[in-house]
Motif scaffolding. Sequence first.
Motif, PDB file in Angstrom:
ATOM      1  N   LEU A 352      60.058 -17.001  13.990  1.00  0.00           N
ATOM      2  CA  LEU A 352      58.995 -15.981  13.785  1.00  0.00           C
ATOM      3  C   LEU A 352      59.226 -14.784  13.783  1.00  0.00           C
ATOM      4  CD1 LEU A 352      55.716 -15.704  13.566  1.00  0.00           C
ATOM      5  CD2 LEU A 352      55.573 -15.918  16.212  1.00  0.00           C
ATOM      6  N   MET A 353      59.204 -13.898  12.762  1.00  0.00           N
ATOM      7  CA  MET A 353      59.706 -12.640  12.750  1.00  0.00           C
ATOM      8  C   MET A 353      58.788 -11.559  12.066  1.00  0.00           C
ATOM      9  SD  MET A 353      62.621 -13.122   9.808  1.00  0.00           S
ATOM     10  CE  MET A 353      62.243 -13.712   8.220  1.00  0.00           C
ATOM     11  N   VAL A 354      59.160 -10.198  12.361  1.00  0.00           N
ATOM     12  CA  VAL A 354      58.287  -9.357  11.521  1.00  0.00           C
ATOM     13  C   VAL A 354      59.352  -8.221  11.180  1.00  0.00           C
ATOM     14  CG1 VAL A 354      58.020  -7.972  13.666  1.00  0.00           C
ATOM     15  CG2 VAL A 354      56.378  -7.931  12.031  1.00  0.00           C
ATOM     16  N   LYS A 355      58.897  -7.437  10.222  1.00  0.00           N
ATOM     17  CA  LYS A 355      59.992  -6.281   9.787  1.00  0.00           C
ATOM     18  C   LYS A 355      59.816  -5.156  10.889  1.00  0.00           C
ATOM     19  CE  LYS A 355      58.820  -6.320   4.742  1.00  0.00           C
ATOM     20  NZ  LYS A 355      58.465  -5.635   3.806  1.00  0.00           N
ATOM     21  N   ARG A 356      61.271  -4.924  11.109  1.00  0.00           N
ATOM     22  CA  ARG A 356      61.543  -3.991  11.926  1.00  0.00           C
ATOM     23  C   ARG A 356      61.020  -2.595  11.855  1.00  0.00           C
ATOM     24  NH1 ARG A 356      67.715  -3.542  14.788  1.00  0.00           N
ATOM     25  NH2 ARG A 356      67.113  -2.195  16.427  1.00  0.00           N
ATOM     26  N   GLY A 357      60.497  -1.933  12.870  1.00  0.00           N
ATOM     27  CA  GLY A 357      59.903  -0.525  12.725  1.00  0.00           C
ATOM     28  C   GLY A 357      59.898   0.182  13.971  1.00  0.00           C
ATOM     29  N   ALA A 358      59.332   1.252  13.977  1.00  0.00           N
ATOM     30  CA  ALA A 358      59.296   2.234  15.030  1.00  0.00           C
ATOM     31  C   ALA A 358      58.616   1.761  16.439  1.00  0.00           C
ATOM     32  CB  ALA A 358      58.585   3.775  14.618  1.00  0.00           C
ATOM     33  N   PHE A 359      57.888   0.643  16.040  1.00  0.00           N
ATOM     34  CA  PHE A 359      57.176  -0.208  17.284  1.00  0.00           C
ATOM     35  C   PHE A 359      58.189  -0.581  18.319  1.00  0.00           C
ATOM     36  CE2 PHE A 359      57.925  -3.619  15.152  1.00  0.00           C
ATOM     37  CZ  PHE A 359      57.699  -4.791  15.976  1.00  0.00           C
ATOM     38  N   VAL A 360      59.565  -0.804  17.929  1.00  0.00           N
ATOM     39  CA  VAL A 360      60.514  -1.505  18.588  1.00  0.00           C
ATOM     40  C   VAL A 360      60.916  -0.442  19.668  1.00  0.00           C
ATOM     41  CG1 VAL A 360      62.715  -2.483  18.836  1.00  0.00           C
ATOM     42  CG2 VAL A 360      61.173  -3.153  16.799  1.00  0.00           C
ATOM     43  N   THR A 361      61.244   0.734  19.355  1.00  0.00           N
ATOM     44  CA  THR A 361      61.582   1.737  20.271  1.00  0.00           C
ATOM     45  C   THR A 361      60.584   2.393  20.889  1.00  0.00           C
ATOM     46  OG1 THR A 361      61.634   3.093  18.253  1.00  0.00           O
ATOM     47  CG2 THR A 361      63.695   2.183  19.186  1.00  0.00           C
ATOM     48  N   SER A 389      66.703  -5.360   9.374  1.00  0.00           N
ATOM     49  CA  SER A 389      65.538  -5.277   8.886  1.00  0.00           C
ATOM     50  C   SER A 389      64.398  -6.012   9.440  1.00  0.00           C
ATOM     51  CB  SER A 389      65.688  -5.914   7.244  1.00  0.00           C
ATOM     52  OG  SER A 389      66.077  -7.302   7.396  1.00  0.00           O
ATOM     53  N   HIS A 390      64.705  -6.977  10.261  1.00  0.00           N
ATOM     54  CA  HIS A 390      63.570  -7.986  10.936  1.00  0.00           C
ATOM     55  C   HIS A 390      64.187  -7.973  12.450  1.00  0.00           C
ATOM     56  CE1 HIS A 390      62.866  -8.841   6.897  1.00  0.00           C
ATOM     57  NE2 HIS A 390      61.474  -9.462   7.229  1.00  0.00           N
ATOM     58  N   VAL A 391      62.879  -8.517  13.183  1.00  0.00           N
ATOM     59  CA  VAL A 391      63.099  -8.779  14.629  1.00  0.00           C
ATOM     60  C   VAL A 391      62.474  -9.777  15.056  1.00  0.00           C
ATOM     61  CG1 VAL A 391      61.290  -7.095  15.273  1.00  0.00           C
ATOM     62  CG2 VAL A 391      62.806  -7.796  16.957  1.00  0.00           C
ATOM     63  N   GLU A 392      63.004 -10.815  15.796  1.00  0.00           N
ATOM     64  CA  GLU A 392      62.526 -12.001  16.061  1.00  0.00           C
ATOM     65  C   GLU A 392      61.450 -11.882  17.146  1.00  0.00           C
ATOM     66  OE1 GLU A 392      63.710 -16.295  18.141  1.00  0.00           O
ATOM     67  OE2 GLU A 392      65.099 -14.773  18.239  1.00  0.00           O
ATOM     68  N   VAL A 393      60.159 -12.625  17.050  1.00  0.00           N
ATOM     69  CA  VAL A 393      59.100 -12.626  18.060  1.00  0.00           C
ATOM     70  C   VAL A 393      59.137 -13.726  18.887  1.00  0.00           C
ATOM     71  CG1 VAL A 393      56.516 -12.319  18.306  1.00  0.00           C
ATOM     72  CG2 VAL A 393      57.717 -11.079  16.437  1.00  0.00           C
ATOM     73  N   LEU A 394      59.089 -13.714  20.197  1.00  0.00           N
ATOM     74  CA  LEU A 394      59.351 -14.750  21.310  1.00  0.00           C
ATOM     75  C   LEU A 394      57.937 -14.989  21.629  1.00  0.00           C
ATOM     76  CD1 LEU A 394      62.536 -14.198  22.865  1.00  0.00           C
ATOM     77  CD2 LEU A 394      62.213 -15.680  20.932  1.00  0.00           C
ATOM     78  N   GLN A 395      57.248 -13.947  21.886  1.00  0.00           N
ATOM     79  CA  GLN A 395      55.983 -14.558  22.671  1.00  0.00           C
ATOM     80  C   GLN A 395      54.977 -13.081  22.158  1.00  0.00           C
ATOM     81  OE1 GLN A 395      55.898 -14.368  26.806  1.00  0.00           O
ATOM     82  NE2 GLN A 395      57.579 -15.931  26.936  1.00  0.00           N
ATOM     83  N   GLY A 396      53.399 -13.152  21.952  1.00  0.00           N
ATOM     84  CA  GLY A 396      52.638 -12.352  21.772  1.00  0.00           C
ATOM     85  C   GLY A 396      52.096 -12.277  20.324  1.00  0.00           C
ATOM     86  N   GLY A 397      52.592 -13.375  19.597  1.00  0.00           N
ATOM     87  CA  GLY A 397      52.198 -13.406  18.170  1.00  0.00           C
ATOM     88  C   GLY A 397      52.362 -14.626  17.481  1.00  0.00           C
ATOM     89  N   SER A 398      51.760 -14.789  16.327  1.00  0.00           N
ATOM     90  CA  SER A 398      51.945 -16.271  15.620  1.00  0.00           C
ATOM     91  C   SER A 398      51.980 -15.627  14.066  1.00  0.00           C
ATOM     92  CB  SER A 398      50.751 -17.016  16.020  1.00  0.00           C
ATOM     93  OG  SER A 398      49.473 -16.398  15.614  1.00  0.00           O
ATOM     94  N   ALA A 399      52.320 -16.889  13.436  1.00  0.00           N
ATOM     95  CA  ALA A 399      52.339 -16.559  11.974  1.00  0.00           C
ATOM     96  C   ALA A 399      51.096 -16.241  11.213  1.00  0.00           C
ATOM     97  CB  ALA A 399      52.839 -17.719  11.185  1.00  0.00           C
ATOM     98  N   GLY A 400      51.010 -15.173  10.623  1.00  0.00           N
ATOM     99  CA  GLY A 400      49.810 -14.554   9.992  1.00  0.00           C
ATOM    100  C   GLY A 400      49.232 -13.422  10.421  1.00  0.00           C
TER     101      GLY A 400
END
Length: 420
Positions: A352-361, A389-400
């Motif tokens: 489960l992943m999402v595009k990497r953005g400024a929210f990470v930092t 380009s992407h970051v793995e999501v372990l908790q706090g989200g689901s596909a969609g």
Amino acid sequence: MIQDTSAQDTFKAPSKAGQFKRLLILGLAVMLVSAVVWASIDNDSVATSIKRSELRFDTLERGTLIRDIPTTGKIVAANAPVLYSPAQGSVTLIAKPGDRVEPGDIVATIESHQLTNSLKQQEAVLEGMKSSLERARLNARREQLKAQQTLDMAEVDLAAADRESRRGDQLIQSELISKIDFEKSKDDLHKAKLLFAHAGQEAQLMKDTLTFELKNSALKVERQALVVKELVRQVAALNIIAPVGGIIGNWLTEQKARIGQSQPILTVVDLTAFEAELAVPESYADELGLGMAVELTFGAIMVVGKLSSISPEVRNREVSARVRFEQDSSLQLRQNQRLSARVLLEHRSNVLMVKRGAFVTSGGGVEVYTMQQDIAQQTAIVLGARSMSHVEVLQGGSAGDVWVTSSIVPFKNAAQVLVR
């Protein structure tokens, strides 16, 4: 019979005050409903709203995450030998930086008087030893001739003694000589035989001795010839030649400078083979391994290579690594050409992943804003592996789910924000 009460009804026109009262009640009801809606959102967040055009969004999805290391580097020649001075002397640089050379071309010369004089001296010694060897051969022939002469004379004496011995045999039978003379002839024969045998042994010994002396002298000449040959090689090496075809890189010394032995003079860059030299951050050094795939980007062209070497030392908090790749004339490569690269560490499937953005930092990787229609809801998250380009999501989200991937600073840590 009474049919209805219409006869008792009286018509009464509505007053303006009653109409105003109904409109006022309707307006108050609308305001009350709006207040309830805003209260249901969150009294702390109603004061914040952000334009949609100022944000970036992305949808969470499952796929293959390629964990990589983004870095930069430059093109370097895979074969760029440095030429060194073979002896102490004065250097004359013939080829200039940027000149194209072929294998075997003379690119510089060293003037070493000490080496050239030493060669001349050793050549003179060699000529003297050759003369001594020829003289020894003449003396050997002379000595062999003397030994052969002695042997021949001993052979003649032996023949004469044998003849006298046979004459004595005949005379003793006729009693024409005394027994003493007869015995003397026998002694002379025996003596002649001994002298002949000793002369033969002496001649053979002389031959062996002379052969040994000549061989020893020849070995000395051969040894001196090797010394001269080595000096000839060293003098020839004063003309420094290009070991590969390419161009002259940099001069590492000044023209006509006095240099020492093994001092670098210049570099020759082989243009037929290039490698990529990457500067990898020190924090990723332990994750690098030989043979890892690397994506190299030259403008709009991307090629894939493999890590061929990793420097064991750290300089300026970076580790140097070399990448080999298939080369094509369409790449138009040049020495020190800049490039961007991705070192591919591993592939993670069904992530489960999402595009990497400024929210990470900006969010420290622990919070993000999830879109619920026009409302951005603050959500706690746990992130895992990250790529360029992407970051793995372990908790706090689901596909969609739709996340705000831009910086969360404009949200001012509000629990809910209206996105208009």
